[in-house]
Design a protein around this motif. Structure first.
Motif, PDB file in Angstrom:
ATOM      1  N   THR A 175      52.522  40.673  46.856  1.00 24.87           N
ATOM      2  CA  THR A 175      53.420  41.550  45.874  1.00 24.87           C
ATOM      3  C   THR A 175      53.090  41.111  44.535  1.00 24.87           C
ATOM      4  O   THR A 175      53.840  42.044  43.666  1.00 24.87           O
ATOM      5  N   LYS A 176      52.348  40.335  44.219  1.00 24.59           N
ATOM      6  CA  LYS A 176      52.184  40.175  42.647  1.00 24.59           C
ATOM      7  C   LYS A 176      50.396  39.882  42.657  1.00 24.59           C
ATOM      8  O   LYS A 176      50.070  39.442  43.517  1.00 24.59           O
ATOM      9  N   GLY A 177      49.837  40.060  41.451  1.00 22.32           N
ATOM     10  CA  GLY A 177      48.617  39.731  41.361  1.00 22.32           C
ATOM     11  C   GLY A 177      47.735  40.940  41.775  1.00 22.32           C
ATOM     12  O   GLY A 177      48.178  42.001  42.536  1.00 22.32           O
ATOM     13  N   ARG A 178      46.473  40.644  41.824  1.00 25.07           N
ATOM     14  CA  ARG A 178      45.152  41.398  42.364  1.00 25.07           C
ATOM     15  C   ARG A 178      45.455  41.863  43.645  1.00 25.07           C
ATOM     16  O   ARG A 178      45.275  43.055  44.236  1.00 25.07           O
ATOM     17  N   ALA A 179      45.704  40.756  44.742  1.00 26.71           N
ATOM     18  CA  ALA A 179      46.133  40.972  46.041  1.00 26.71           C
ATOM     19  C   ALA A 179      46.841  42.075  46.492  1.00 26.71           C
ATOM     20  O   ALA A 179      46.838  42.715  47.333  1.00 26.71           O
ATOM     21  N   SER A 180      48.003  42.179  45.533  1.00 31.92           N
ATOM     22  CA  SER A 180      48.916  43.471  45.664  1.00 31.92           C
ATOM     23  C   SER A 180      48.396  44.768  45.733  1.00 31.92           C
ATOM     24  O   SER A 180      49.079  45.569  46.345  1.00 31.92           O
ATOM     25  N   TYR A 181      47.328  44.881  45.179  1.00 27.14           N
ATOM     26  CA  TYR A 181      46.671  46.368  45.196  1.00 27.14           C
ATOM     27  C   TYR A 181      46.440  46.650  46.720  1.00 27.14           C
ATOM     28  O   TYR A 181      46.268  47.789  47.134  1.00 27.14           O
ATOM     29  N   LEU A 182      46.108  45.660  47.465  1.00 28.52           N
ATOM     30  CA  LEU A 182      45.651  45.641  48.869  1.00 28.52           C
ATOM     31  C   LEU A 182      47.035  46.256  50.072  1.00 28.52           C
ATOM     32  O   LEU A 182      46.595  46.598  51.224  1.00 28.52           O
ATOM     33  N   GLY A 183      48.243  45.851  49.391  1.00 28.41           N
ATOM     34  CA  GLY A 183      49.312  46.217  50.319  1.00 28.41           C
ATOM     35  C   GLY A 183      49.264  45.348  51.472  1.00 28.41           C
ATOM     36  O   GLY A 183      48.834  44.045  51.601  1.00 28.41           O
ATOM     37  N   GLU A 184      49.597  45.930  52.573  1.00 30.54           N
ATOM     38  CA  GLU A 184      49.634  45.353  53.961  1.00 30.54           C
ATOM     39  C   GLU A 184      48.388  44.609  54.273  1.00 30.54           C
ATOM     40  O   GLU A 184      48.172  43.717  55.167  1.00 30.54           O
ATOM     41  N   ARG A 185      47.099  45.190  53.831  1.00 30.58           N
ATOM     42  CA  ARG A 185      45.897  44.654  54.136  1.00 30.58           C
ATOM     43  C   ARG A 185      45.680  43.287  53.695  1.00 30.58           C
ATOM     44  O   ARG A 185      44.566  42.564  53.989  1.00 30.58           O
ATOM     45  N   SER A 186      46.629  42.755  52.694  1.00 27.69           N
ATOM     46  CA  SER A 186      46.626  41.364  52.203  1.00 27.69           C
ATOM     47  C   SER A 186      46.931  40.397  53.222  1.00 27.69           C
ATOM     48  O   SER A 186      46.654  39.125  52.940  1.00 27.69           O
TER      49      SER A 186
END
Ligand code: ADP
Ligand code: MG
Length: 211
Positions: A175-186
């Motif tokens: 829910t923070k940083g670049r990985a949050s753009y992936l949402g559930e897929r992170s």
């Protein structure tokens, strides 16, 4: 067994070597949930740290904080990305509480807590958001809980907790940083910054010389 400026310098040499070894793995983790540059960013930054330390002769009265401050400014100017300012701030805050020749267990705890505070002040992440905070927070907590131990034991408790914290990021949704753009897929991937934190703290322990 003392944690002095020479220890801090050994720590950085060993961290640079370990992060160089882990470069491809960290970049692969960042490929899964980011932009595939975390290993490259840290390898560049810690190489620069070692070069900077080698070019800066240690005065007889060098403090741990003086070493960590050099590390901070070098990381800030060379790592880039989100992690550069985060690690840079961590080391800068850690430097402020370690302006002394030797660290005792309370000073090691203070170092870790200051680093964590720097990261949260800068990135506003809390535990469970799948960031490096998920390694730093348990590390600082475990160090504080191990305050009856030697400096090495305090650091080792922190390193073990950081390692477990990094592994525990795998199922989390970012829910923070670049990985949050992936949402559930992170979910299903380890956070690269939490893993690099675990590597960094493992080398802090390895750099302690046995008495
Ligand atoms: P970038 O995301 O800009 O490409 P890096 O790949 O070097 O930078 O670093 C990514 C890591 O930074 C993530 O794995 C995460 O641990 C950490 N990170 C990103 N944003 C934050 C934040 N707000 N708070 C704490 N850590 C963060
Ligand atoms: Mg990245």
């Amino acid at each position: 067994m003392t944690l002095d400026a020479a220890w801090a310098r050994r720590w950085m040499t060993q961290a640079a070597a370990a992060l160089a070894d882990a470069k491809d793995d960290l970049t692969e983790l960042d490929r899964q949930i980011g932009d595939a540059d975390h290993g490259v960013n840290l390898d560049r930054g810690f190489r620069a740290v070692v070069a900077k330390l080698e070019a800066t002769p240690a005065p007889d009265d060098e403090t741990v904080g003086a070493v960590l401050k050099l590390v901070a400014t070098t990381l800030m100017s060379t790592v880039g990305g989100a992690s550069g300012p985060l690690y840079g701030t961590a080391f800068l805050r850690a430097a402020r509480v370690t302006d002394r020749a030797h660290l005792d267990p309370p000073a090691v705890i203070a170092l870790l807590e200051a680093a964590l505070e720097g990261i949260t002040a800068r990135g506003h992440a809390t535990v469970g958001e799948k960031t490096m905070v998920d390694a730093w927070q348990p590390a600082a907590d475990a160090a504080a809980a191990a305050d009856e131990g030697t400096t090495r034991e305090v650091l080792a408790a922190a390193a073990r907790a950081a390692d477990a914290g990094a592994t525990a990021t795998i199922p989390l949704v970012a829910t923070k940083g670049r990985a949050s753009y992936l949402g559930e897929r992170s979910a299903g991937h380890e956070d690269p910054g939490a893993r690099s934190t675990a590597i960094l703290l493992a080398t802090a322990v390895a750099a302690v010389e046995e008495p």
